[in-house]
Structures are given as structure tokens and as C-alpha cells.
Design a protein around this motif. Structure first.
Motif, PDB file in Angstrom:
ATOM      1  N   LEU A  90       0.866  -1.352  -0.065  1.00 38.62           N
ATOM      2  CA  LEU A  90      -0.055  -0.049  -0.200  1.00 38.62           C
ATOM      3  C   LEU A  90       0.757   1.214   0.047  1.00 38.62           C
ATOM      4  O   LEU A  90       0.246   2.310  -0.354  1.00 38.62           O
ATOM      5  N   MET A  91       2.117   1.157   0.154  1.00 40.61           N
ATOM      6  CA  MET A  91       2.867   2.304   0.453  1.00 40.61           C
ATOM      7  C   MET A  91       3.045   3.080  -0.830  1.00 40.61           C
ATOM      8  O   MET A  91       3.285   2.577  -1.903  1.00 40.61           O
ATOM      9  N   GLY A  92       2.608   4.514  -0.710  1.00 38.16           N
ATOM     10  CA  GLY A  92       3.080   5.319  -2.096  1.00 38.16           C
ATOM     11  C   GLY A  92       1.811   5.149  -3.096  1.00 38.16           C
ATOM     12  O   GLY A  92       2.053   5.548  -4.163  1.00 38.16           O
ATOM     13  N   ARG A  93       0.849   4.443  -2.785  1.00 42.81           N
ATOM     14  CA  ARG A  93      -0.154   4.239  -3.577  1.00 42.81           C
ATOM     15  C   ARG A  93      -1.413   4.979  -3.374  1.00 42.81           C
ATOM     16  O   ARG A  93      -1.891   5.375  -2.300  1.00 42.81           O
ATOM     17  N   ARG A  94      -2.159   5.166  -4.707  1.00 41.43           N
ATOM     18  CA  ARG A  94      -3.480   5.699  -4.410  1.00 41.43           C
ATOM     19  C   ARG A  94      -4.595   4.737  -4.169  1.00 41.43           C
ATOM     20  O   ARG A  94      -4.363   3.560  -4.527  1.00 41.43           O
ATOM     21  N   PRO A 134      -0.281   3.647   5.477  1.00 42.16           N
ATOM     22  CA  PRO A 134       0.759   2.897   5.495  1.00 42.16           C
ATOM     23  C   PRO A 134       2.242   3.179   6.153  1.00 42.16           C
ATOM     24  O   PRO A 134       2.826   2.293   6.830  1.00 42.16           O
ATOM     25  N   GLU A 135       2.657   4.330   6.143  1.00 39.49           N
ATOM     26  CA  GLU A 135       3.855   4.767   6.693  1.00 39.49           C
ATOM     27  C   GLU A 135       3.883   4.760   8.218  1.00 39.49           C
ATOM     28  O   GLU A 135       5.012   4.371   9.071  1.00 39.49           O
ATOM     29  N   ASP A 136       2.651   4.914   8.705  1.00 40.53           N
ATOM     30  CA  ASP A 136       2.498   4.804  10.192  1.00 40.53           C
ATOM     31  C   ASP A 136       2.757   3.247  10.581  1.00 40.53           C
ATOM     32  O   ASP A 136       3.192   3.102  11.633  1.00 40.53           O
ATOM     33  N   ILE A 137       2.178   2.580  10.088  1.00 43.30           N
ATOM     34  CA  ILE A 137       2.318   1.114  10.364  1.00 43.30           C
ATOM     35  C   ILE A 137       3.419   0.603   9.994  1.00 43.30           C
ATOM     36  O   ILE A 137       4.178  -0.244  10.898  1.00 43.30           O
ATOM     37  N   SER A 138       4.112   0.877   8.904  1.00 42.42           N
ATOM     38  CA  SER A 138       5.610   0.609   8.747  1.00 42.42           C
ATOM     39  C   SER A 138       6.502   0.906   9.694  1.00 42.42           C
ATOM     40  O   SER A 138       7.503   0.502   9.888  1.00 42.42           O
ATOM     41  N   ALA A 175       7.897   7.351   0.958  1.00 37.28           N
ATOM     42  CA  ALA A 175       7.036   6.593   1.968  1.00 37.28           C
ATOM     43  C   ALA A 175       7.953   5.944   2.914  1.00 37.28           C
ATOM     44  O   ALA A 175       7.842   5.986   4.112  1.00 37.28           O
ATOM     45  N   VAL A 176       8.940   5.300   2.383  1.00 33.83           N
ATOM     46  CA  VAL A 176      10.003   4.414   3.166  1.00 33.83           C
ATOM     47  C   VAL A 176      10.811   5.463   4.034  1.00 33.83           C
ATOM     48  O   VAL A 176      11.153   5.189   5.212  1.00 33.83           O
ATOM     49  N   LEU A 182       9.389   8.475  11.250  1.00 30.58           N
ATOM     50  CA  LEU A 182       8.437   8.212  12.349  1.00 30.58           C
ATOM     51  C   LEU A 182       9.164   7.404  13.361  1.00 30.58           C
ATOM     52  O   LEU A 182       8.669   7.239  14.498  1.00 30.58           O
ATOM     53  N   ALA A 183      10.051   6.451  12.965  1.00 29.87           N
ATOM     54  CA  ALA A 183      10.541   5.437  13.805  1.00 29.87           C
ATOM     55  C   ALA A 183      11.743   5.929  14.452  1.00 29.87           C
ATOM     56  O   ALA A 183      12.370   5.109  15.161  1.00 29.87           O
TER      57      ALA A 183
END
Length: 630
Positions: A90-94, A134-138, A175-176, A182-183
């Protein structure tokens, strides 16, 4: 806008050649953020070590779960009913991406569109819905890996090298980096997974001139890259390809579908998504066991509606169910060989990466393709990507004693602009070495044109409309001048992390514009665009011929108007009538074939007096060189 020549040639430079001044104090780790499993590597006492969990597991499930009181990550979340996985897809996707729409039908968690239209995940916490990117979860997965490494080294880790699939686009790479921030991590480098695997073996291959093929078959994707070990120690990526929807998860789905169908035949019950997800967990375990044993028993108590499921799965059955998918993994192999201009006999070493590359049948098929060549797997394929990232990470730390491995990577797709007739004019070709820069000089399409629009596209189709529009910008205030006189320099730059910037400048006025790319195609879309370019090659050639013929006819119409201005009254009327006839014909025949358009042009030329030589239309072939008018 007319192209009048080439400016700067692509700047080809080795990546990652930082001196001591560019190194950071403290440890730097290598992180493999995988679709199904992730791991972290550190370089310690001259060797790479994959950091284990408290339970001794070197691989951590890329899984997160939320309940009302706590957040679970990794092993703790693996078997929970509320687990969230596959976040990397899902990262970086519409949200409206076709791949997202297909996948969300199989996930037990809820995928929604965030406020910006990007794919996100909705969770329920304390009775309230909350939308997470997705960035939050990653970032939670990266935070867990960071904690592992910090505990292992006895001090906090703040810097990392993170790997991504070879065809990850701008938005995904960003996004990565965001997830890393965030980490609490500064991502010093983003390197491609197959390239990282090559680095893991690169130390012993450096300077040999060998051709290395990295076959990376993971849980969600199949990536293949070809690299050459240069005499100066640089690893040069010659080509990359892949299939974004081909990996261990797809093999699991085949088995799940088979077992669910068997269950339905025996019980008459059609299992729901929750039951199928529980089955998928057991199938994944069974798949791993089948790499070392001939058969396994899959059991799920209370599988659905109070009925248990218990079935035996043999390795032969597993291979038969997935034979077509296994054979598909050779398609990216053939693609990179073709793109690199190599034969399979030119490859010296085939390196395995990714957990699914451990499947015996996959290895057999790959070895047979290379005429029985022994595959290189001395480093665990599950860990080899993190291993290579850790080597690069050590070279970026003042504490590391490892020399940095210079890398030259490539662009996954061609980058260019739309020109007159709707053509795609590539400024940077697919598989151009990185970092890359190219400047091309364009000009105006019309007399006294004071504004030019630059539309930037990515893809392999001949017509711009069939590629992905990355964005557009305008240059205003161009001094009035005849068509073709203004000089507008359009520069494309792709940096060491594969991120794009575009700038255009009018040399006479100094007016300029630039594009900040906020969104690029997903990994799947990149592969789909490459496949479409091949599938629609014949149709594209027909579109190209039609567009060129139309432009040639329009040039004739322009010349007829110019001739009318200089001719005697009788001839002027003839020229204007012919021009009007041509314009009416074009309006009435928008889908005419190239041959019909050429016939119309020849008919008009034969029915008008000879035009002054300075006003005669240029040949279509000459004017079309470069497809240069916007």
C-alpha cells in the motif's frame, strides 16, 4: 515546442562514494523492510550479524495488530485476529489503484482512502475509527527492528540503510523515508533489494568483471537485476525487471483456494474471509516445511461453522498447483537479459534472494534455465538483502572498518515529455544508469507563443496519453518570436535514490518552471506499463504513423496559408480553398488511418499550383524527427 538538439549528456557517476566527512558517528544498521518478513543486520567485529529477537527468531513478521489497550508488532501480532499485514503493498499508492482494489477484497482489515486520496487502513480503537497511513504502520515495524538492534549493540541506533524493490517509485521511496523518520531513524541511503543482495556477495566478486544475476523472489514480488563487477570495484546495474504480483503470497493463495474448495466439497460449506485468513497462516507454515520434507498435514480446528479442516499436502501437489506461477518467475529473467543485451551464457553467477527462492522446484527451474548452473546461496536467501544493506551501512559509519561498495543503479522506466501530436519524447531512457541528468533544447510550436506547457510522463508507450502523467508546469513570459526561435532547456535529474526533478528555462527571458514530483506509479504499475508497451507495440506504431501523417497534413495547411499571402488573387483563392478542404476533412475524419491521411495530402498537393519553395511543406520524416512540437 520544437526540439533543436541535445544539451548535456547523462551524467554517469558511481553512487555511495562518501568520504570520512560524510560518515556519521555511531552505529548504522541495514534494514530489509519486507512484505511478509523483515530483518535487521549489523556489521560487528568484521562480520555481518542478523539480529535475533528475544525468542531467537532472526526474521520478524511484517505484521501489526491493534486492540483497545496495546499495539502488537511482529511475532506478537502474527496470530491475532486483528492483524494487519502486506502494508508494503500500500505504500505510496492511491486508493483507486487497480492493484489496491484487487487486494483489498482478500484482506481481513479495512482499506480506505485518506483525505488526500491515498490508500490507508482504518482501525477501530476504543470504539472509535482511526485512519492510519501505511507509513504509520511500517514505522512500527521499523521501530521494532531499531529496538532489536539497539538492544543488541547496547546503545541507541539512529541511522540506517533501508532496502526497497528495484522498481519502487518516487512515492514509495518517499514513504519508506517517512516511515523511517516516524520510527526515529534517519535513512541515509535507500538501495534496491537485488542490488543489496549483490553487495552481500560483491566483496568477493569485486574487480572480477563478472556478470551477476540476482533473482529475488520474496513474499510479494519477484525482482531480477543484472549487475557487472567493474575493474575498479564498482557494481553497475545493467538492467532490472520484475513482477509485482508474484511471490510467496501468491503461492499460498493457490493452496488456500485448493484446500477451501476441497473443504466445500466435503462439508458443503463455503468458508468466509476470516476462516480463509486462518488457513492462510497454516498454509504459509506448511509451504516452508515442504522445502525440507515431502509432505505435511494442515490442520485448522473449528475452521468454519464449527467444522475442522485437516488435509495432507505433498510437495508434488504444491508444485503442481503453482507450476504456472513458478514458470512465470522466468519472465523477468528473460526481460533483464534482453534489456542488458546479454545471453544467458554471459551470466557468471546467479544469486538467490528472498524466502521463496528457497523452494526446491523454483531453484530447479532456474538452474535448468541456465543450463544446469549451480545457484549461489551460501548466504541465507531470507537474510541476504539485509546482509548487503548492513555492509553498506557500516561503510557510512565512522565506527565501521568496511569500505563502501560503489554502486551504479538504473531508472526503472523512461521519463519524458509530451510533444506535438501527442508523442512521448523520452529525455531519460529506461535502465539509464543513476544518478542521471539530461538536458534537451526545445522551442515553441506556434508563432509569437508566449507560454509553453511541459507535461512530464513516465512509461514505455509511444504516445504520451498511454503513459503515466507525473505532473505538468508552465513557462510564461516567453518573448514573442517566430515558431522555433525561442530556446527552452528542459532538464531531467534523477538522484542516487531514484527521485526525479524537472526544470525548464527559456534562455532569452530567463523565465523558468519546475516540477516537484509528488506521486509516481506503483511498483505494479511500472511492470504493467512495461508489459503494455510490448503488448500494444503494433497498435502504438499505428497511432504513431497516424499522428505523424496528421502533423504532415497540418504542415501542408500552414504552407497553403502562407502561399496564399504571397500569391496572385486567383492562385490565393485556390490555396485557401485547398486549406479549408483539408481542415474540414480532418475534422470529419478524426480516426482516419495514416494511409488515408497521406492520400488526402497527396491529393491536395496535386490540385494546387506550385508553391514558392520557401513555403513548401517540409517532409513529414524531417519534421517528425524527435516528435518535437508541443
Amino acid at each position: 515546442m520544437s526540439r533543436r538538439g541535445f544539451g548535456l549528456l547523462p551524467v554517469l557517476a558511481a553512487l555511495l562514494v562518501a568520504g570520512d566527512d560524510n560518515k556519521v558517528d555511531g552505529p548504522v544498521v541495514g534494514l530489509d523492510l519486507g512484505t511478509t518478513f523483515s530483518c535487521v543486520g549489523v556489521y560487528k567485529n568484521g562480520v555481518v550479524e542478523i539480529v535475533p529477537s528475544d525468542q531467537g527468531n532472526r526474521m520478524m513478521p511484517s505484521t501489526v495488530a491493534f486492540d483497545d489497550e496495546e499495539t502488537l508488532v511482529g511475532e506478537a501480532a502474527k496470530n491475532t485476529a486483528s492483524r494487519i499485514f502486506d502494508v508494503k503493498r500500500l505504500m505510496g499508492r492511491r486508493f483507486e489503484d487497480s492493484a489496491v482494489q484487487r487486494d483489498l477484497k482478500t484482506w481481513p482489515f479495512k482499506v480506505v482512502a485518506d483525505s488526500e486520496g491515498n490508500a490507508a487502513i482504518s482501525i477501530n480503537r476504543s470504539g472509535k475509527a482511526k485512519v492510519l497511513k501505511p507509513e504509520d504502520i511500517s514505522s512500527l515495524i521499523l521501530q521494532k527492528l531499531k529496538a532489536r538492534a539497539s538492544d543488541y549493540l547496547g546503545r541507541e541506533v539512529l541511522h540506517a540503510v533501508v532496502t526497497v524493490p528495484a522498481v519502487f517509485d518516487h512515492a514509495m521511496r518517499q514513504a519508506v523515508k517517512t516511515a523511517g523518520s516516524l520510527a526515529g531513524l534517519e535513512v541515509l541511503r535507500i538501495i534496491n533489494e537485488p542490488t543489496a543482495a549483490a553487495v552481500a556477495y560483491g566483496l568477493e566478486k569485486r574487480g572480477t568483471g563478472e556478470i551477476l544475476l540476482v533473482y529475488d523472489l520474496g513474499g510479494g514480488t519477484c525482482d531480477v537485476s543484472i549487475l557487472r563487477s567493474e575493474a575498479d570495484g564498482t557494481l553497475t546495474v545493467l538492467a532490472s525487471s520484475g513482477d509485482p504480483r508474484l511471490g510467496g503470497q501468491d503461492f499460498d493463495r493457490k493452496v488456500v483456494a485448493h484446500l477451501a474448495n476441497t473443504f466445500k466439497k466435503k462439508s458443503g460449506k463455503d468458508a468466509d474471509l476470516t476462516a480463509l485468513e486462518r488457513l492462510r497462516v497454516e498454509v504459509e507454515k506448511a509451504k516452508r516445511k515442504l522445502s525440507t520434507v515431502p509432505q505435511v498435514t494442515i490442520k485448522v480446528e473449528g475452521f468454519f461453522d464449527g467444522t475442522d479442516l485437516s488435509e495432507t499436502l505433498t510437495r508434488a501437489q504444491f508444485e503442481k498447483l503453482n507450476h504456472e506461477l513458478f514458470m512465470r518467475t522466468l519472465e523477468p529473467v528473460r526481460a533483464v537479459l534482453k534489456d542488458a543485451g546479454l545471453e544467458k551464457t554471459d551470466v557468471n553467477t546467479v544469486i538467490l534472494a528472498g524466502g521463496s527462492a528457497r523452494i526446491p522446484k523454483v531453484q530447479q527451474i532456474l538452474s535448468q534455465f541456465f543450463d544446469g548452473k549451480e545457484l549461489t546461496r551460501s548466504i541465507n536467501p531470507d537474510e541476504v538483502v539485509a546482509y548487503g544493506a548492513a555492509i553498506q551501512a557500516a561503510s557510512l559509519s565512522t565506527e565501521g572498518d568496511e569500505q563502501e561498495v560503489p554502486l551504479i543503479d538504473v531508472t526503472p522506466l523512461s521519463l519524458g515529455i509530451q510533444t506535438a501530436g501527442g508523442f512521448m519524447t523520452s529525455v531519460l531512457k529506461r535502465n539509464t544508469p543513476l544518478p542521471a541528468e539530461n538536458t534537451m533544447v526545445f522551442s515553441t510550436h506556434k508563432d509569437n507563443q508566449e507560454m509553453a506547457t511541459v507535461k512530464v510522463f513516465q512509461g514505455e508507450r509511444l504516445m504520451a496519453k498511454n503513459n503515466r502523467l507525473l505532473g505538468s508546469f508552465q513557462i510564461k513570459g516567453i518573448p514573442p518570436a517566430p515558431r522555433g526561435v525561442p530556446q527552452i532547456h528542459v532538464s531531467f535529474k534523477v538522484d542516487v535514490n531514484g527521485l526525479l526533478s524537472v526544470e525548464a528555462r527559456d534562455t532569452s527571458s530567463g523565465q523558468s518552471g519546475e516540477l516537484k514530483v509528488e506521486d509516481q506509479p506503483s511498483k505494479e504499475q511500472i511492470e504493467e506499463m512495461i508489459k503494455e508497451a510490448a503488448d500494444f507495440e503494433r497498435e502504438d506504431q499505428q497511432d504513431l504513423a497516424r499522428a505523424e501523417a496528421k502533423l504532415a497534413l497540418k504542415l501542408l495547411i500552414r504552407s497553403l496559408h502562407l502561399a496564399a499571402e504571397m500569391a496572385l488573387e486567383e492562385d490565393a483563392s485556390t490555396f485557401l480553398a485547398a486549406a479549408s478542404d483539408a481542415q474540414d476533412w480532418l475534422a470529419a475524419n478524426p480516426d482516419a488511418a495514416a494511409e488515408e491521411i497521406h492520400e488526402k495530402r497527396e491529393e491536395l498537393e496535386g490540385n494546387v499550383p506550385e508553391m514558392p519553395s520557401q513555403n513548401a511543406p517540409q517532409s513529414a520524416e524531417l519534421d517528425m524527427e524527435g516528435h518535437d512540437e508541443l
